[in-house]
Write a protein that holds these residues in place. Structure first.
Motif, short mmCIF file in Angstrom:
data_model
loop_
_atom_site.label_atom_id
_atom_site.label_comp_id
_atom_site.label_asym_id
_atom_site.label_seq_id
_atom_site.Cartn_x
_atom_site.Cartn_y
_atom_site.Cartn_z
N MET A 113 1.05 -1.12 0.07
CA MET A 113 -0.02 0.10 0.01
C MET A 113 0.86 1.30 0.08
O MET A 113 0.59 2.32 -0.63
N PHE A 180 -4.40 -3.46 -4.25
CA PHE A 180 -4.00 -2.45 -3.44
C PHE A 180 -4.24 -1.08 -3.88
O PHE A 180 -4.31 -0.04 -3.15
N LYS A 183 -7.37 -0.94 -2.02
CA LYS A 183 -7.26 -0.70 -0.59
C LYS A 183 -6.69 0.66 -0.19
O LYS A 183 -7.26 1.09 0.92
N VAL A 184 -5.86 1.53 -0.81
CA VAL A 184 -5.61 2.72 -0.53
C VAL A 184 -6.43 3.84 -0.60
O VAL A 184 -6.36 4.94 -0.20
N SER A 239 -8.02 3.40 6.08
CA SER A 239 -7.25 2.22 5.42
C SER A 239 -6.20 1.55 6.46
O SER A 239 -6.15 2.23 7.44
#
Length: 648
Positions: A113, A180, A183-184, A239
């Motif tokens: 990340m 990812f 996710k960030v 996150s």
């Protein structure tokens, strides 16, 4: 995790002269070395480095410590980061504990990340400086706001193209995983499975953490696109690597200035931080409009205990200035407030004034928070009920102040300013504190604070246990310094304990025994920990208190020990205090008596305060007078033993 053996190897290898010499020019001064302090501006060297103790200390600002604490302070590193820095300097291979499969997976995800965020930072920066739309739209926006090119580069500002599909496609082509990227929070997936860039068409403000890693982003709509748009800014969602209530915008760029100036300015937004940097004021951060959290306060407390809230002078700015202030006080911060003229925020004010005028205004108009709150709530207020509510709110804020001397000063000044008896304010403050301890007022998120001591029904000659909070007295500082320097030295041989057993008593054990007999403790949790550890290790072969505490894993203990092991004045050998067993024994005996005297003086002050408010309760007044008489007699007895007479 770095294993214990490697940590010890690093500590043993680290030479304070070699470490400090990386940052400070040192000259020999007798058995020590001297140089200009790296933590504050000075023209005459006051920074001393002691090879014998392997510590450094500044006699100007008080900062210093062992090699690890010096690196932590100077480079603003965490304990593990400082260990790795020293390990690299001394070519020591770090042996880390084997991570579990779950820990490896989590670590790998976090690193992935951070890598995505670093790529995004470079992508947005490159777009701003090199893409035609970035230069024509993004750069033009920053220049219209008066932001200089050097500041744009300093804060690594960027621009995101209006095409919401561009970033996701570019990242995937570079080999970054979709998992990812989402996710960030830079992108999210639409119904067709496409990666949609949440910052498309916005100028970008990266959030960089204390360590220098990119944790998130803020994107702002351009001025032409904000008409009718409520959400001008979009920030990264929470996150694993970004939580808005744990981050401060500008902390990475400000940390050295905060440390150097020993003060931080708190503003609301990105452009406020940037505007103050352009004015030459670099010790500034923003919480971006959210209420301050304990995590954010703790980050700032690593660098300074002094904070100035800097907001505009309208109703919203005043509300922001009041929000979270009790928590700041409860966490031990020294708090001041500065309101700009109504209609101006730091950004707009900076654009209307020169940098020197801006700095001058800040220096001349900031005021102590309690004074600010008193003036704000009581100005032109005539309604008795509203005045009472306002005074109660002010006293509640004062009750949050950790330093008891500062708290007493606030109460005294408040009493004079608003014309209410100091004893009444003390009584109300104690009620607030008791209610908070009992959970009746959910003031939240702060530890219980010590109230002004009150006498119990038992006699004053049997003092109640002293609370382990508050600011250490000079006597306590001398006690803990003696324990750090000589805690392992046996000063009583073949002493008989309460159970009739024969034992030897070290300096540390002597203080622990005497305080325990009276049911007392030191007023600092850190001091009590040092005393407890010195007692626990007394008798161990090779235990030397000074070296043990200077090299302690707890950086707060290590720094305190390094400072207390350093002589404030260089005395001739004939004037040095004796440190033989008899001298240490006499010093310890005298300090115990001084400590009891100090406790009784505080107790008498508390009884006097309560007597002043108990005039309508004859039974209580009689009990208080009896307590006062007992405490006075005990205090006078101690005074005679100390060589002075105090008679009321």
């Amino acid at each position: 995790m770095i294993d214990h053996q490697t940590v010890e190897r690093i500590k043993n290898a680290a030479n304070i002269v070699e470490v400090v010499s990386e940052f400070v020019t040192l000259r020999k001064s007798g058995a020590n070395y001297k140089g200009l302090c790296p933590f504050h501006n000075e023209k005459t060297p006051s920074f001393m480095v002691s090879p014998a103790r392997n510590t450094c200390h500044c006699f100007g600002c008080g900062k210093g410590g062992a090699p690890i604490s010096f690196i932590m302070e100077h480079e603003q590193m965490t304990y593990p980061e400082a260990l790795r820095w020293l390990a690299n300097k001394y070519h020591i291979e770090i042996q880390e504990r084997e991570l579990t499969d779950e820990e490896k997976r989590e670590q790998s995800e976090r690193e992935s990340m951070f890598i995505i965020n670093e790529y995004a930072l470079k992508y947005f920066e490159d777009t701003l400086h090199n893409h035609p739309d970035g230069v024509a739209i993004g750069m033009q926006y920053f220049r219209q706001r008066g932001i200089r090119d050097d500041i744009i580069k300093k804060f690594q500002l960027g621009f995101d193209l209006p095409n919401a599909l561009a970033f996701g496609r570019a990242a995937l082509q570079k080999g970054y995983k979709e998992e990812f990227i989402t996710k960030v929070g830079i992108c999210y997936k639409n119904d067709r499975g496409e990666l949609i860039d949440r910052y498309a068409g916005r100028v970008i403000f990266p959030w960089i953490g204390v360590s220098g890693k990119v944790v998130g982003f803020g994107g702002r709509k351009l001025d032409a696109a904000t008409k009718g748009v409520q959400q001008k800014y979009v920030n990264s969602p929470d996150s694993e690597i970004y939580h808005k209530d744990r981050e401060l915008y500008g902390i990475y760029q400000a940390k050295h200035a905060i440390n150097k100036e020993d003060c931080v300015y708190m503003v609301e937004g990105y452009t406020d931080v940037i505007a103050m940097h352009q004015a030459g004021i670099e010790n500034v951060v923003a919480n971006s409009g959210t209420a301050l959290s304990v995590h954010q306060i703790n980050i700032l407390h690593r660098f300074t205990s002094n904070i100035v809230l800097l907001y505009d002078g309208d109703a919203a700015g005043i509300h922001a200035a009041l929000r979270g202030t009790d928590m700041l006080l409860a966490e031990g911060m020294n708090l001041r407030v500065l309101l700009l003229p109504d209609g101006d925020d730091p950004d707009s004010f900076a654009r209307k004034h020169t940098a020197s005028d801006f700095r001058k205004y800040i220096e001349e108009h900031q005021q102590d928070f309690i004074q600010f709150k008193t003036d704000l709530l009581l100005k032109n207020e005539r309604d008795p009920l509203k005045r009472a509510q306002a005074i109660n709110s002010i006293v509640e804020s004062i009750s949050m102040v950790v330093n008891p001397i500062l708290r007493d000063t606030y109460l005294h000044d408040c009493s004079q300013r608003i014309g209410i008896a100091e004893a009444t304010l003390i009584s109300q403050m104690n009620r607030i504190i008791r209610s908070r301890r009992e959970g009746k007022t959910p003031q939240g998120q702060q530890a219980p604070l010590p109230e002004v001591p009150k006498p119990s029904p038992r006699t004053a000659a049997e003092p109640s246990p002293r609370p382990a909070t508050g600011a250490p007295s000079p006597v306590e500082q001398m006690i803990i310094q003696l324990i750090i320097r000589h805690g392992e030295v046996v000063i009583f041989e073949n002493a008989e304990d309460e159970d009739g057993r024969i034992c030897d008593l070290t300096v540390a054990q002597f203080f622990s025994h005497n305080l325990g007999v009276d049911g007392l403790s030191l007023s600092s949790d850190l001091y009590n920990r040092i005393l407890a550890e010195a007692v626990a290790h007394s008798g161990e072969p090779g235990f030397v208190a000074e070296q043990y505490f200077i090299n302690h894993d707890d950086i707060a203990i290590s720094q305190l020990a390094a400072n207390m092991a350093t002589d404030k004045f260089h005395l001739a050998e004939s004037q040095q205090p004796r440190n033989d067993v008899e001298a240490l024994r006499q010093r310890s005996l005298h300090l115990v008596l001084d400590f009891r005297m100090d406790y009784l003086e505080r107790r008498l002050k508390a009884i006097r305060s309560e007597i002043a408010t108990a005039t309508n309760d004859a039974n209580r007044l009689q009990q208080l007078m009896s307590d006062f008489k007992d405490a006075s007699e005990l205090r006078n007895s101690l005074a005679r033993r100390l060589g002075s007479n105090i008679i009321l």
